[in-house]
Write a protein that holds these residues in place. Structure first.
Motif, mmCIF file in Angstrom:
data_model
loop_
_atom_site.group_PDB
_atom_site.id
_atom_site.type_symbol
_atom_site.label_atom_id
_atom_site.label_comp_id
_atom_site.label_asym_id
_atom_site.label_seq_id
_atom_site.Cartn_x
_atom_site.Cartn_y
_atom_site.Cartn_z
ATOM 1 N N MET A 25 0.697 -1.274 0.008
ATOM 2 C CA MET A 25 -0.045 0.032 0.060
ATOM 3 C C MET A 25 1.079 1.130 -0.361
ATOM 4 S SD MET A 25 -2.837 0.863 2.634
ATOM 5 C CE MET A 25 -1.360 1.533 4.025
ATOM 6 N N ALA A 26 0.532 2.305 -0.782
ATOM 7 C CA ALA A 26 1.427 3.130 -1.076
ATOM 8 C C ALA A 26 0.538 4.337 -0.435
ATOM 9 C CB ALA A 26 1.086 3.732 -2.647
ATOM 10 N N GLY A 27 -0.539 4.635 -0.915
ATOM 11 C CA GLY A 27 -1.593 5.918 -0.134
ATOM 12 C C GLY A 27 -3.064 5.015 -0.074
ATOM 13 N N LYS A 28 -3.695 5.873 0.748
ATOM 14 C CA LYS A 28 -4.874 5.721 0.998
ATOM 15 C C LYS A 28 -5.907 6.950 1.529
ATOM 16 C CE LYS A 28 -6.193 3.098 4.902
ATOM 17 N NZ LYS A 28 -7.031 1.487 5.897
ATOM 18 N N LEU A 29 -6.651 7.240 1.095
ATOM 19 C CA LEU A 29 -7.192 7.930 1.980
ATOM 20 C C LEU A 29 -8.827 6.690 2.016
ATOM 21 C CD1 LEU A 29 -8.133 10.284 -1.583
ATOM 22 C CD2 LEU A 29 -7.000 11.190 0.651
ATOM 23 N N HIS A 30 -8.979 7.017 3.810
ATOM 24 C CA HIS A 30 -9.761 6.637 4.419
ATOM 25 C C HIS A 30 -11.061 6.670 4.497
ATOM 26 C CE1 HIS A 30 -10.538 3.313 7.575
ATOM 27 N NE2 HIS A 30 -10.986 3.447 7.864
ATOM 28 N N ARG A 31 -12.312 6.336 4.619
ATOM 29 C CA ARG A 31 -13.541 6.997 4.641
ATOM 30 C C ARG A 31 -14.173 8.169 3.981
ATOM 31 N NH1 ARG A 31 -17.410 4.758 8.050
ATOM 32 N NH2 ARG A 31 -17.764 6.722 8.504
ATOM 33 N N ALA A 32 -13.264 8.324 2.640
ATOM 34 C CA ALA A 32 -14.095 9.174 2.135
ATOM 35 C C ALA A 32 -15.396 8.959 1.478
ATOM 36 C CB ALA A 32 -13.260 8.814 0.416
ATOM 37 N N THR A 33 -15.889 10.221 1.598
ATOM 38 C CA THR A 33 -17.732 10.242 1.638
ATOM 39 C C THR A 33 -17.885 10.685 -0.106
ATOM 40 O OG1 THR A 33 -18.162 11.326 3.296
ATOM 41 C CG2 THR A 33 -19.862 11.853 1.971
ATOM 42 N N VAL A 34 -18.148 9.769 -0.925
ATOM 43 C CA VAL A 34 -18.898 10.002 -2.235
ATOM 44 C C VAL A 34 -19.620 10.969 -2.699
ATOM 45 C CG1 VAL A 34 -19.340 8.738 -4.117
ATOM 46 C CG2 VAL A 34 -18.776 7.415 -2.855
ATOM 47 N N THR A 35 -19.398 11.764 -3.633
ATOM 48 C CA THR A 35 -20.255 12.983 -3.770
ATOM 49 C C THR A 35 -21.165 13.012 -4.906
ATOM 50 O OG1 THR A 35 -18.382 14.486 -4.509
ATOM 51 C CG2 THR A 35 -18.523 14.445 -2.516
ATOM 52 N N GLU A 36 -20.824 12.078 -5.889
ATOM 53 C CA GLU A 36 -21.449 11.744 -7.375
ATOM 54 C C GLU A 36 -20.901 10.844 -7.599
ATOM 55 O OE1 GLU A 36 -22.105 14.115 -11.652
ATOM 56 O OE2 GLU A 36 -20.333 15.102 -9.496
ATOM 57 N N ALA A 37 -21.994 10.266 -8.149
ATOM 58 C CA ALA A 37 -21.721 9.178 -8.626
ATOM 59 C C ALA A 37 -22.288 8.625 -10.364
ATOM 60 C CB ALA A 37 -22.377 8.070 -8.215
ATOM 61 N N ASN A 38 -21.441 9.416 -11.085
ATOM 62 C CA ASN A 38 -21.750 9.718 -12.811
ATOM 63 C C ASN A 38 -22.171 8.619 -14.334
ATOM 64 O OD1 ASN A 38 -22.197 11.516 -14.852
ATOM 65 N ND2 ASN A 38 -20.919 12.756 -14.744
ATOM 66 N N ARG B 234 -8.939 21.740 -6.774
ATOM 67 C CA ARG B 234 -9.118 21.773 -5.431
ATOM 68 C C ARG B 234 -9.452 21.965 -4.549
ATOM 69 N NH1 ARG B 234 -3.803 20.434 -5.044
ATOM 70 N NH2 ARG B 234 -1.913 20.257 -6.993
ATOM 71 N N GLY B 235 -9.675 21.761 -3.323
ATOM 72 C CA GLY B 235 -10.718 22.248 -2.162
ATOM 73 C C GLY B 235 -11.868 21.962 -2.170
ATOM 74 N N SER B 236 -12.410 21.006 -3.831
ATOM 75 C CA SER B 236 -13.913 20.981 -3.298
ATOM 76 C C SER B 236 -14.469 19.784 -2.856
ATOM 77 C CB SER B 236 -13.783 20.414 -5.128
ATOM 78 O OG SER B 236 -13.962 19.217 -5.324
ATOM 79 N N GLY B 237 -12.948 18.931 -2.309
ATOM 80 C CA GLY B 237 -13.205 17.554 -2.195
ATOM 81 C C GLY B 237 -14.712 16.434 -2.719
ATOM 82 N N VAL B 238 -14.731 16.805 -4.387
ATOM 83 C CA VAL B 238 -15.144 15.803 -4.623
ATOM 84 C C VAL B 238 -14.504 14.744 -4.709
ATOM 85 C CG1 VAL B 238 -13.906 16.064 -6.777
ATOM 86 C CG2 VAL B 238 -16.182 15.598 -7.770
ATOM 87 N N ILE B 239 -15.810 13.173 -4.665
ATOM 88 C CA ILE B 239 -14.972 11.877 -4.876
ATOM 89 C C ILE B 239 -16.236 11.386 -5.583
ATOM 90 C CG2 ILE B 239 -15.130 10.004 -3.531
ATOM 91 C CD1 ILE B 239 -12.663 12.112 -2.944
ATOM 92 N N CYS B 240 -16.096 10.924 -6.698
ATOM 93 C CA CYS B 240 -16.537 10.943 -8.183
ATOM 94 C C CYS B 240 -16.864 9.717 -8.907
ATOM 95 C CB CYS B 240 -17.244 12.133 -9.696
ATOM 96 S SG CYS B 240 -18.494 11.863 -10.424
#
Length: 127
Positions: free
Chosen positions: A6-19, A64-70
């Motif tokens: 494992m190199a990097g991990k975003l833990h418990r990201a909230t999905v902001t959109e599903a397109n 940047r800064g949007s918090g987007v997880i799509c």
């Protein structure tokens, strides 16, 4: 011998959109990518905490800064807006490198802002 670590991990990201109507990938806020050393077009694994789905795709940098997880394209069928996901990148390295390797782990809040950075994951930690 080489190992996949494992190199990097975003833990418990909230999905902001599903397109569904976008060419497949995951769009991630560039600030989050920088924090954990992930790059545009890098292959990542996504684990959905809400339904157990696991998938692989590649990264598209988001604003940047949007918090987007799509989640885009077919991957959008495996998530819903508001789902909690874990996004993991991996790196191949020698046994020697692996012994001293420290992944970058960002624990996110509900708005996808970094709450905590971890150099490793302590055993039995509840976040």
């Amino acid at each position: 011998m080489y190992r996949t670590m494992m190199a990097g991990k975003l833990h418990r990201a909230t999905v902001t959109e599903a397109n569904l109507n976008y060419v497949g990938s995951i769009t991630i806020d560039e600030d989050l990518l920088d924090a954990v050393g992930m790059l545009a077009n890098e292959k990542v694994q996504i684990v959905n905490n809400n339904n157990g789905a696991r998938l692989e795709t590649y990264i598209i940098p988001g604003k940047r800064g949007s918090g987007v997880i799509c989640l885009n394209g077919a991957a959008a069928r495996l998530v819903q807006e508001g789902d909690k996901v874990i996004i993991i990148s991996y790196q191949m390295m020698s046994d020697q490198e692996a012994k001293s390797h420290q992944p970058k782990v960002a624990v996110l809040d509900d708005q996808n802002k970094i709450e905590q950075m971890l150099g490793q994951e302590p055993a039995h930690t509840i976040l």
